[in-house]
Design a protein around this motif. Structure first.
Motif, PDB file in Angstrom:
ATOM      1  N   GLY A  18      -9.485 -16.614  13.156  1.00 39.07           N
ATOM      2  CA  GLY A  18     -10.384 -15.464  13.122  1.00 39.07           C
ATOM      3  C   GLY A  18      -9.694 -14.180  13.516  1.00 39.07           C
ATOM      4  O   GLY A  18      -9.922 -13.123  12.911  1.00 39.07           O
ATOM      5  N   VAL A  19      -8.850 -14.233  14.527  1.00 37.27           N
ATOM      6  CA  VAL A  19      -8.113 -13.040  14.966  1.00 37.27           C
ATOM      7  C   VAL A  19      -7.178 -12.556  13.858  1.00 37.27           C
ATOM      8  O   VAL A  19      -7.103 -11.352  13.579  1.00 37.27           O
ATOM      9  N   LEU A  20      -6.463 -13.482  13.241  1.00 42.78           N
ATOM     10  CA  LEU A  20      -5.564 -13.109  12.141  1.00 42.78           C
ATOM     11  C   LEU A  20      -6.330 -12.525  10.961  1.00 42.78           C
ATOM     12  O   LEU A  20      -5.894 -11.542  10.349  1.00 42.78           O
ATOM     13  N   ALA A  21      -7.475 -13.121  10.643  1.00 42.20           N
ATOM     14  CA  ALA A  21      -8.280 -12.613   9.529  1.00 42.20           C
ATOM     15  C   ALA A  21      -8.800 -11.216   9.835  1.00 42.20           C
ATOM     16  O   ALA A  21      -8.780 -10.334   8.959  1.00 42.20           O
ATOM     17  N   LEU A  22      -9.267 -10.990  11.051  1.00 42.78           N
ATOM     18  CA  LEU A  22      -9.774  -9.669  11.421  1.00 42.78           C
ATOM     19  C   LEU A  22      -8.662  -8.626  11.357  1.00 42.78           C
ATOM     20  O   LEU A  22      -8.858  -7.530  10.810  1.00 42.78           O
ATOM     21  N   ALA A  23      -7.494  -8.958  11.888  1.00 42.62           N
ATOM     22  CA  ALA A  23      -6.364  -8.027  11.829  1.00 42.62           C
ATOM     23  C   ALA A  23      -5.969  -7.746  10.380  1.00 42.62           C
ATOM     24  O   ALA A  23      -5.677  -6.597  10.015  1.00 42.62           O
ATOM     25  N   GLY A  24      -5.979  -8.782   9.552  1.00 46.44           N
ATOM     26  CA  GLY A  24      -5.637  -8.601   8.141  1.00 46.44           C
ATOM     27  C   GLY A  24      -6.639  -7.708   7.428  1.00 46.44           C
ATOM     28  O   GLY A  24      -6.258  -6.834   6.641  1.00 46.44           O
ATOM     29  N   LEU A  25      -7.913  -7.902   7.696  1.00 44.56           N
ATOM     30  CA  LEU A  25      -8.933  -7.068   7.049  1.00 44.56           C
ATOM     31  C   LEU A  25      -8.848  -5.619   7.503  1.00 44.56           C
ATOM     32  O   LEU A  25      -9.006  -4.698   6.693  1.00 44.56           O
ATOM     33  N   VAL A  26      -8.587  -5.394   8.788  1.00 46.53           N
ATOM     34  CA  VAL A  26      -8.442  -4.023   9.280  1.00 46.53           C
ATOM     35  C   VAL A  26      -7.250  -3.345   8.624  1.00 46.53           C
ATOM     36  O   VAL A  26      -7.343  -2.197   8.165  1.00 46.53           O
ATOM     37  N   LEU A  28      -5.925  -4.106   5.773  1.00 49.58           N
ATOM     38  CA  LEU A  28      -6.223  -3.920   4.363  1.00 49.58           C
ATOM     39  C   LEU A  28      -7.082  -2.685   4.141  1.00 49.58           C
ATOM     40  O   LEU A  28      -6.815  -1.878   3.242  1.00 49.58           O
ATOM     41  N   VAL A  29      -8.095  -2.500   4.965  1.00 52.77           N
ATOM     42  CA  VAL A  29      -8.953  -1.322   4.835  1.00 52.77           C
ATOM     43  C   VAL A  29      -8.159  -0.041   5.100  1.00 52.77           C
ATOM     44  O   VAL A  29      -8.276   0.931   4.343  1.00 52.77           O
ATOM     45  N   ILE A  30      -7.341  -0.052   6.135  1.00 54.93           N
ATOM     46  CA  ILE A  30      -6.531   1.137   6.434  1.00 54.93           C
ATOM     47  C   ILE A  30      -5.544   1.398   5.305  1.00 54.93           C
ATOM     48  O   ILE A  30      -5.348   2.539   4.880  1.00 54.93           O
ATOM     49  N   GLY A  31      -4.904   0.333   4.811  1.00 48.15           N
ATOM     50  CA  GLY A  31      -3.923   0.500   3.741  1.00 48.15           C
ATOM     51  C   GLY A  31      -4.528   1.006   2.451  1.00 48.15           C
ATOM     52  O   GLY A  31      -3.887   1.733   1.690  1.00 48.15           O
ATOM     53  N   LEU A  32      -5.775   0.636   2.182  1.00 51.27           N
ATOM     54  CA  LEU A  32      -6.400   1.048   0.930  1.00 51.27           C
ATOM     55  C   LEU A  32      -7.128   2.382   1.028  1.00 51.27           C
ATOM     56  O   LEU A  32      -7.397   3.006   0.002  1.00 51.27           O
ATOM     57  N   GLY A  37       1.325   6.331   0.254  1.00 52.24           N
ATOM     58  CA  GLY A  37       2.718   6.067  -0.102  1.00 52.24           C
ATOM     59  C   GLY A  37       3.185   4.691   0.305  1.00 52.24           C
ATOM     60  O   GLY A  37       2.472   3.695   0.165  1.00 52.24           O
ATOM     61  N   VAL A  38       4.404   4.655   0.829  1.00 49.01           N
ATOM     62  CA  VAL A  38       5.041   3.392   1.198  1.00 49.01           C
ATOM     63  C   VAL A  38       4.287   2.715   2.343  1.00 49.01           C
ATOM     64  O   VAL A  38       4.147   1.493   2.370  1.00 49.01           O
ATOM     65  N   ALA A  39       3.768   3.502   3.275  1.00 53.92           N
ATOM     66  CA  ALA A  39       3.033   2.935   4.408  1.00 53.92           C
ATOM     67  C   ALA A  39       1.825   2.134   3.929  1.00 53.92           C
ATOM     68  O   ALA A  39       1.511   1.081   4.481  1.00 53.92           O
ATOM     69  N   ALA A  40       1.172   2.615   2.898  1.00 49.10           N
ATOM     70  CA  ALA A  40       0.010   1.905   2.364  1.00 49.10           C
ATOM     71  C   ALA A  40       0.428   0.554   1.796  1.00 49.10           C
ATOM     72  O   ALA A  40      -0.236  -0.459   2.045  1.00 49.10           O
ATOM     73  N   TRP A  41       1.513   0.527   1.048  1.00 50.60           N
ATOM     74  CA  TRP A  41       1.970  -0.736   0.478  1.00 50.60           C
ATOM     75  C   TRP A  41       2.405  -1.717   1.556  1.00 50.60           C
ATOM     76  O   TRP A  41       2.138  -2.911   1.467  1.00 50.60           O
ATOM     77  N   VAL A  42       3.085  -1.205   2.571  1.00 49.48           N
ATOM     78  CA  VAL A  42       3.517  -2.071   3.681  1.00 49.48           C
ATOM     79  C   VAL A  42       2.303  -2.663   4.381  1.00 49.48           C
ATOM     80  O   VAL A  42       2.266  -3.859   4.693  1.00 49.48           O
ATOM     81  N   GLU A  43       1.283  -1.846   4.624  1.00 44.86           N
ATOM     82  CA  GLU A  43       0.079  -2.340   5.295  1.00 44.86           C
ATOM     83  C   GLU A  43      -0.677  -3.341   4.431  1.00 44.86           C
ATOM     84  O   GLU A  43      -1.202  -4.333   4.934  1.00 44.86           O
ATOM     85  N   VAL A  44      -0.755  -3.102   3.145  1.00 48.10           N
ATOM     86  CA  VAL A  44      -1.459  -4.034   2.260  1.00 48.10           C
ATOM     87  C   VAL A  44      -0.720  -5.368   2.198  1.00 48.10           C
ATOM     88  O   VAL A  44      -1.344  -6.435   2.271  1.00 48.10           O
ATOM     89  N   VAL A  45       0.595  -5.341   2.099  1.00 46.73           N
ATOM     90  CA  VAL A  45       1.376  -6.575   2.065  1.00 46.73           C
ATOM     91  C   VAL A  45       1.233  -7.322   3.392  1.00 46.73           C
ATOM     92  O   VAL A  45       1.046  -8.548   3.415  1.00 46.73           O
ATOM     93  N   ALA A  46       1.310  -6.595   4.514  1.00 47.31           N
ATOM     94  CA  ALA A  46       1.135  -7.231   5.825  1.00 47.31           C
ATOM     95  C   ALA A  46      -0.268  -7.833   5.946  1.00 47.31           C
ATOM     96  O   ALA A  46      -0.436  -8.928   6.489  1.00 47.31           O
TER      97      ALA A  46
END
Length: 71
Positions: A18-26, A28-32, A37-46
């Protein structure tokens, strides 16, 4: 006693899932929405990697419960 240990391990794994999923969703929302630029792609991949890790941890936790009588 072993059943109690297994239940505790399962709960801990599901909590981490659950913690990993929540961090991933946060991420993803920030990245999108916010990042550019590059920061968005890095955040989406992470975020995708965190969501996949979450799924893997959850799968292991549930599989351990499902097959505990077989082995």
């Amino acid at each position: 006693m072993a059943g109690s240990d297994r239940a505790e391990t399962r709960r801990r794994r599901l909590l981490w899932s659950g913690v990993l999923a929540l961090a991933g969703l946060v991420l993803l929302v920030i990245g999108l929405t916010v990042a550019d630029g590059v920061a968005a792609w890095v955040e989406v991949v992470a975020a995708i990697l965190l969501l996949l890790a979450s799924y893997g941890v959850q799968y292991v936790a549930r599989r351990g419960t499902l097959y505990r009588d077989r082995g």
